[in-house]
Design a protein around this motif. Structure first.
Motif, PDB file in Angstrom:
ATOM      1  N   UNK A   1       0.819  -1.219   0.000  1.00 31.82           N
ATOM      2  CA  UNK A   1       0.000   0.000   0.000  1.00 31.82           C
ATOM      3  C   UNK A   1       0.844   1.257   0.000  1.00 31.82           C
ATOM      4  N   UNK A   2       2.067   1.154   0.482  1.00 34.59           N
ATOM      5  CA  UNK A   2       2.913   2.336   0.575  1.00 34.59           C
ATOM      6  C   UNK A   2       2.513   3.274   1.691  1.00 34.59           C
ATOM      7  N   UNK A   3       1.654   2.827   2.614  1.00 32.90           N
ATOM      8  CA  UNK A   3       1.170   3.667   3.702  1.00 32.90           C
ATOM      9  C   UNK A   3       2.035   3.494   4.943  1.00 32.90           C
ATOM     10  N   UNK A   4       1.976   4.480   5.799  1.00 33.71           N
ATOM     11  CA  UNK A   4       2.683   4.417   7.069  1.00 33.71           C
ATOM     12  C   UNK A   4       1.978   3.407   7.979  1.00 33.71           C
ATOM     13  N   UNK A   5       2.735   2.514   8.582  1.00 26.79           N
ATOM     14  CA  UNK A   5       2.156   1.484   9.446  1.00 26.79           C
ATOM     15  C   UNK A   5       1.406   2.082  10.622  1.00 26.79           C
ATOM     16  N   UNK A   6       1.780   3.300  11.009  1.00 29.78           N
ATOM     17  CA  UNK A   6       1.184   3.911  12.194  1.00 29.78           C
ATOM     18  C   UNK A   6      -0.272   4.327  11.991  1.00 29.78           C
ATOM     19  N   UNK A   7      -0.739   4.379  10.728  1.00 28.63           N
ATOM     20  CA  UNK A   7      -2.138   4.753  10.518  1.00 28.63           C
ATOM     21  C   UNK A   7      -3.052   3.528  10.527  1.00 28.63           C
ATOM     22  N   UNK A   8      -2.498   2.342  10.740  1.00 31.49           N
ATOM     23  CA  UNK A   8      -3.284   1.109  10.834  1.00 31.49           C
ATOM     24  C   UNK A   8      -3.627   0.846  12.300  1.00 31.49           C
ATOM     25  N   UNK A   9      -4.891   0.570  12.560  1.00 33.29           N
ATOM     26  CA  UNK A   9      -5.344   0.225  13.905  1.00 33.29           C
ATOM     27  C   UNK A   9      -6.196  -1.038  13.812  1.00 33.29           C
TER      28      UNK A   9
END
Length: 736
Positions: A121-129
């Motif tokens: 996804x290329x997203x920051x892991x910190x935005x996953x909850x």
């Protein structure tokens, strides 16, 4: 220039570069996170993705494979500001679906798949909850223990997000969007099936209350409040003080509560509008008949605009469909504080283009009271109404986006507006399209007169169309009726209904037995078969059948003792955790077990979760047993009267010869055989008895397998009392 000057210049350049980048600024403190969507000061639309009920299983590897293949590219396409995974990450079930406990292999698979999805996804892991669901809690004795795999393999666990409540604030476009997630699974996780409900504590409710109020002291920027968890409110218990999640959410005028747990198999309209009501007694403590409640008259009709800060206590509850079988993903958009969503179905293929209209608002899911209050009082900036807006996510270049509005006043969809939408230049959301319109022309008291549809065309010529949906500019909500099964799972407050249903069924069963004894004892001549034949009325038939239950005293006494046993004694003993020798026993109040950490003090758990065992046993086994026993006794009386009429004997003669007939029945043909050719009613009752026995066997098999019980040692009364009672009643009614 000296070295100090060079270093200072370098720091200034780095600072300017950092502040100009359109990336996320994430600030974490304890359980709170603030995400500043940099560069989006003029962008009021925020997108969020929700997934739920993944149920990764060693017996169904395709669930994880499809998730890895489809979700990563989809998140890369959408680039949401937040990704919420609301529980049941793993399945925790055996292949036959009867044994429910933790499986570490499933958790390792979940961790591996999520790492791959985040990378793609290329997203920051910190935005996953991710949150714990009841399946993730099967057989977990304590948080942090050897079987608490969630703490070791989940995203929250890997990021050391401790505690049961998590707060995330998205700052964008001069607004704050506050998300508060929480874990309400059992503190001591039991095996299923008696692990079905969310269990809030007073501390958990206080923590949620505290987090939802964190921005209340800073009213300079408007705040949209959203909460997310696993359990719907219909499957959430009551805290020790009697408070519920609903009380906290109404207090803060929550916008939306996002949840999972129920799956699509129960219906597609698993959504519910909550609104506070005045009065000591409210039926909504027990049930709500339809999805959308009627607006509060005092809030809408009086148009009290003097107190602009007064908020109306209401919120929406959206249940999320499952990934397990339905392969669903939800995309939510927050446009100036108002939430819109679209559910993406991946059962066929990956979606190349996703369309999500954000204004005008869907009249099916609009917060009618608060919206109408703001609309009537001109509390909303007029620029909010001036354009039709939609988010468009696509893998291909979009060449055109068209908004179409239809009028259904004449009974069919008549196109009244068609306009090309343009991508907003000042928006960091690459896919935010809008078009001006004369919104005043669409004010109408009907919530389903006007319908909106968005069409996008990519560079290859492929068309993608959004769902045709009703809208209301002035905030009139459209009423949607649930199907009966949607009402059962979403509209009924089962935590409050369990005891009333339990005691009502028991009261009915006791009433049947006691009334039977009273009728049989008061008059042996009045409530008999001959009286029914003479009057031929429903009441005479009912009283006669009830009286017949007491005609065999031993059968009546056995049924009465069994009901008393169900109230005062344990039903069975079972293995309640994933592994170990700890056993607990279950009563209608819940499980009782000895916990070593609690100094061997007995603790009660799983109320009202045990209703999934208690109510089916009472309603589908015990009640039919009593009724079919009464029918057997009545059939015996009918056949006896028929036999006497054929033999020409009087009833007194029959009573004198009963003992001789019982011992010499073969010679005189006075015994009713099981397969006798002239007792068809009895044959039918035999089929009913077999059906009751089959249902009882199914329930016993499920329970004994789930809790690894020996039916002869751990549940003799629960497993064998009913079959023995049916056999005994069948034997005693066999002879005339």
């Amino acid at each position: 220039m000296n070295n100090n000057g060079t270093q200072k210049l370098g720091l200034v350049l780095l600072l300017l570069l950092y502040t100009s980048m359109p990336t996320l600024g994430i600030y974490e403190s304890n359980s709170r996170t603030v995400i500043d969507l940099k560069g989006s000061t003029t962008d009021s639309v925020v997108s969020v993705v929700q997934l739920s009920d993944l149920h990764f299983s060693v017996h169904h590897p395709e669930r994880a494979l499809d998730f890895k293949r489809l979700v990563g590219p989809a998140l890369d396409l959408i680039t949401p500001s937040l990704v919420l995974i609301t529980g049941d990450l793993t399945d925790g079930k055996s292949k036959d679906l009867l044994k429910m406990k933790q499986n570490e292999e499933e958790w390792k698979e979940y961790q591996e798949v999520m790492e791959d999805v985040i990378k793609r996804s290329g997203l920051d892991k910190k935005i996953f909850y991710d949150l714990r669901g009841n399946h993730d809690n099967f057989g977990v004795p304590s948080v942090g223990g050897p079987f608490d795999f969630f703490s070791n393999y989940s995203i929250n666990g890997g990021l050391r997000r401790k505690g049961n409540v998590h707060s995330i604030t998205l700052q964008s476009g001069g607004r704050k969007h506050l998300f508060v997630g929480f874990d309400s699974t059992m503190a001591v996780g039991l095996r299923g099936p008696t692990n079905l409900f969310g269990h809030p504590t007073d501390k958990l409710l206080a923590d949620i209350d505290y987090e939802l109020s964190q921005w209340d002291s800073q009213p300079s920027e408007p705040v949209t409040k959203i909460s997310f968890g696993h359990f719907p409110l219909s499957f959430s218990a009551v805290a020790e003080s009697g408070k519920t999640f609903r009380d906290i959410f109404l207090k803060h005028s929550l916008s939306t509560y996002l949840c999972g747990h129920l799956h699509v198999k129960f219906g597609k309209n698993l959504k519910r509008h909550h609104q506070s009501r005045n009065g000591f007694f409210s039926s909504e403590q027990y049930f709500q008949l339809n999805m959308q409640q009627l607006p509060v008259a005092s809030a809408v009709e009086t148009k009290n605009c003097f107190n602009a800060t007064q908020s109306i206590e209401e919120f929406w509850e959206y249940e999320m469909g499952d990934w397990r079988k339905s392969r669903l993903m939800r995309v939510l958009a927050i446009d100036s504080g108002h939430i819109s969503f679209v559910d993406i179905n991946f059962t066929t293929e990956a979606k190349r283009t996703i369309l999500l209209p954000t204004f005008p608002l869907d009249s099916r899911f609009i917060s009618s009271s608060s919206y109408q209050h703001d609309y009537d009082c001109n509390s909303v900036d007029s620029s909010f109404f001036e354009t039709v807006r939609a988010l468009v996510f696509s893998k291909s270049v979009i060449v055109s986006v068209v908004a179409r509005i239809y009028d259904t006043r004449h009974g069919h969809h008549h196109l009244i507006m068609e306009a090309n939408m343009r991508k907003q230049e000042n928006s960091t959301r690459e896919g935010l399209y809008s078009v001006p319109w004369n919104w005043k022309a669409f004010e109408d008291p009907s919530p389903d007169r006007f319908w909106l549809q968005i069409e996008a065309t990519d560079i290859s010529g492929k068309l993608t169309m959004s769902e045709l949906r009703p809208f209301s500019v002035n905030g009139v909500g459209m009423k949607i009726r649930w199907t009966w099964i949607e009402f059962l799972v979403m509209g009924c407050q089962w935590a409050n209904l369990y005891y009333p249903i339990f005691w009502s069924v028991l009261l009915f069963l006791f009433s049947v037995l006691i009334t039977s004894k009273v009728l049989f004892s008061c008059s042996s001549k009045k409530y008999v078969y001959k009286n029914f034949i003479y009057k031929k009325s429903f009441s005479s038939c009912l009283f006669w059948v009830l009286a017949e239950i007491s005609s065999i005293s031993s059968v009546w006494a056995s049924m009465m003792l069994y009901l008393l046993y169900l109230i005062f004694f344990p039903w069975f003993w079972g293995q309640i955790f994933t592994e170990g020798d700890d056993r607990g026993y279950m009563r209608y109040k819940g499980w009782t077990l000895n916990i070593a950490e609690a100094s061997d003090e007995q603790t009660h758990h799983a109320h009202p979760d045990i209703m999934v065992i208690v109510l089916p046993h009472l309603c589908f086994v015990v009640l039919p047993t009593i009724l079919v026993t009464a029918a057997l006794c009545a059939e015996r009386t009918i056949y006896r009267e028929h036999h006497l009429s054929l033999s020409g004997k009087k009833e007194d003669d029959y009573n004198q010869e009963t003992e001789r007939v019982a011992t010499d029945n073969h010679a005189h043909g006075n015994r009713s055989k099981l397969c006798g050719s002239n007792r068809w009613a009895r044959k039918f009752l035999i089929v009913i008895c077999m059906a009751v026995g089959w249902k009882h066997w199914q329930l016993c098999r499920a329970v004994t397998t789930a809790y690894e019980m020996n039916p002869f040692l751990h549940s003799p009364m629960y497993c064998f009392a009913i079959p023995l009672l049916l056999i005994y009643a069948f034997y005693r009614t066999a002879t005339v």
